[in-house]
Enzyme design. Sequence first.
Site: not given
Ligand code: GP9
Ligand code: MN
Length: 613
Positions: A251, A293, A409, A468
């Site tokens: 992430e 993502t 995140h 990602d």
């Molecule tokens: C949540 C994940 C994180 O399911 O996809 O969200 P994003 O990085 O796309 O904001």
């Molecule tokens: Mn993401």
Amino acid sequence: MNRLIPYLSNHLIGVTVMALLLKTVLVTLISFHAPVTTWYDVVLLIIGPLGTIMLFVGISFLFTRLMRPWLLITAYVIVTGLLYANVLYYRFYIDFVTVPVLFQLSNVGGLGPSTVELLSPWDPFLVLDLILIIYLMKRKRKHHTPFYTPNKKSYTFTAFATIAITFALALMQTPYLLKVDYDRELLVTSLGLYNYQFVNIATSIKVPIEKAMADEGEAKAANKKLTRTEEEETDLFGVAEDKNVIIISLESTQGFVIDEDVNGESITPFMNELIEDSFYFSNIYDQTAQGKTSDAEFMISTGLYPLPSGSAFVRYPKNTYQSLPKILQEAGGYQAYSFHANDRTFWNREEMYTALGYEEFFSKRDYKVTEENSVNYGLKDIPFYEQSMEMLKDLPEPYLAKFLMLTNHFPFLLEEEDQFIDKANTDLEVVNRYMTTVRYEDEALKRFFELLKEANMYEDNIFVIYGDHYGISKQYEEGVHQFLDEKDTPLNHLALQRIPLIIHVPGQEGREIDITGGQIDIRATLLHLLGVDDRNNMSLSRNLLTRSGDHPVVFRDGGFVTENYAYIERGCYNREQEKKVSQSKCTPYLKQARDELRISDHLIQRDLLRFLE
Ligand code: GP9
Ligand code: MN
């Protein structure tokens, strides 16, 4: 009381509207856990369902006085039924029923035998108000009082005005609300459960119209343009043949963290070590757009670019795709699984995964998620892997298992106990915290590898580990420049758009591959290592082991980067000379970028792959 009962009896319509409203508000608060923190939220919570309830109840005006009581009861049953269906559905799926689901009752019934278990002793309270309504109706009949109805025009006007005000207020609070039609939680809490159905209906009308415009000739023409002739053979073709595939989405992880440290402590100690024994692609760019993502998942699965606006996962989940799971299923009998401890509907994953050929999606409902093991978006990465292992162990081989991590995140929150290094020391707290959440993510990865080794499940995999998308948006980038002790220049900004890509095949010697490439190329590279010929597939993915450094890595805004040139922020740059050059140097690449984007968009928006199955 003497006066109240006749009064209520005279205003049966108002009583029904109020009863339904009260119930909906309570359910939204208690069952759907709507976050109400400001007065604005309180207003939306109340007026959100009001207009639509009024419309439902108002339908009774259209009929004769004799039929009105029955229609009132019908409206009551519809609204309460919709509410209760959602309560039950939410208890199981942590999600809301959509119109198509309602029409296919077997799907709601997809809860099946577990429905009984989903019932709660509190449920009868949902129909308690019916006693009052029926009592008032009976009383009316006994006293022969007429069925009082408000002025039709002003009633209808009030209902529609309330709906319009709700949308206006909700959009003022969340201007992008209607663009995130994947976020049903947000839609329901902003617009109310019933108004949300309008958005639902609008989306389901728009998509088929766009699709209907396509024809087969177009599909064939696109296919011709995509036919590739390059030599694809390398000594690595098939080195991972028949191995299980483990794909890990890191992430918000940018490439700059690799090999960096804070106060002498490495941010990614595990990954640094892993890279030594892996194919490490050090010049891979983030090509995601608004679908974040899900865009990265989309590119890796389909070899197509993200959409110009919105997420393909949300907008085109009913298309035909030549996806990675399907190709591997055909080539080697693989079955694909996705592991992600978030709601199934986030980015519309549940629906899209079906289109992409996933066998199963292990989502939030499959994990034990508690306050203690969660932070920020949900389950922390370490318990995520610990719990995922139990499910992974039971899968038939060969499998493709994708793990989407979550802890790193924005806004990068972490409890004290999970902070393995100090925060960085820049002027931007977000950037400082980012280092600690990346460090935690690295620790989780290490734990996952340990668990795989303990279970004797490590050797037989090929691991694809990728960032990602960016974590530090342009808004906070100054902090990263400060951290890296560099200037804020367009080319340094470009360099920060790189994401780590590590492909690890146990037993294979590591090497750094510095070709300039993009996330879209992950698919072709992986297929090459698995020994699967990808040349006849309709995709824009290029094998990173054979890719030309002169072929543009395309960004969704039409910009690009090659080994020598880059087009960013409306400027053409010579990368080696680190200076802006004449636009004409970039022109041929820009055209190539546009062509690729156009083909990809047509394939998706017109669902062209369905003609070529
Ligand atoms: C949540 C994940 C994180 O399911 O996809 O969200 P994003 O990085 O796309 O904001
Ligand atoms: Mn993401």
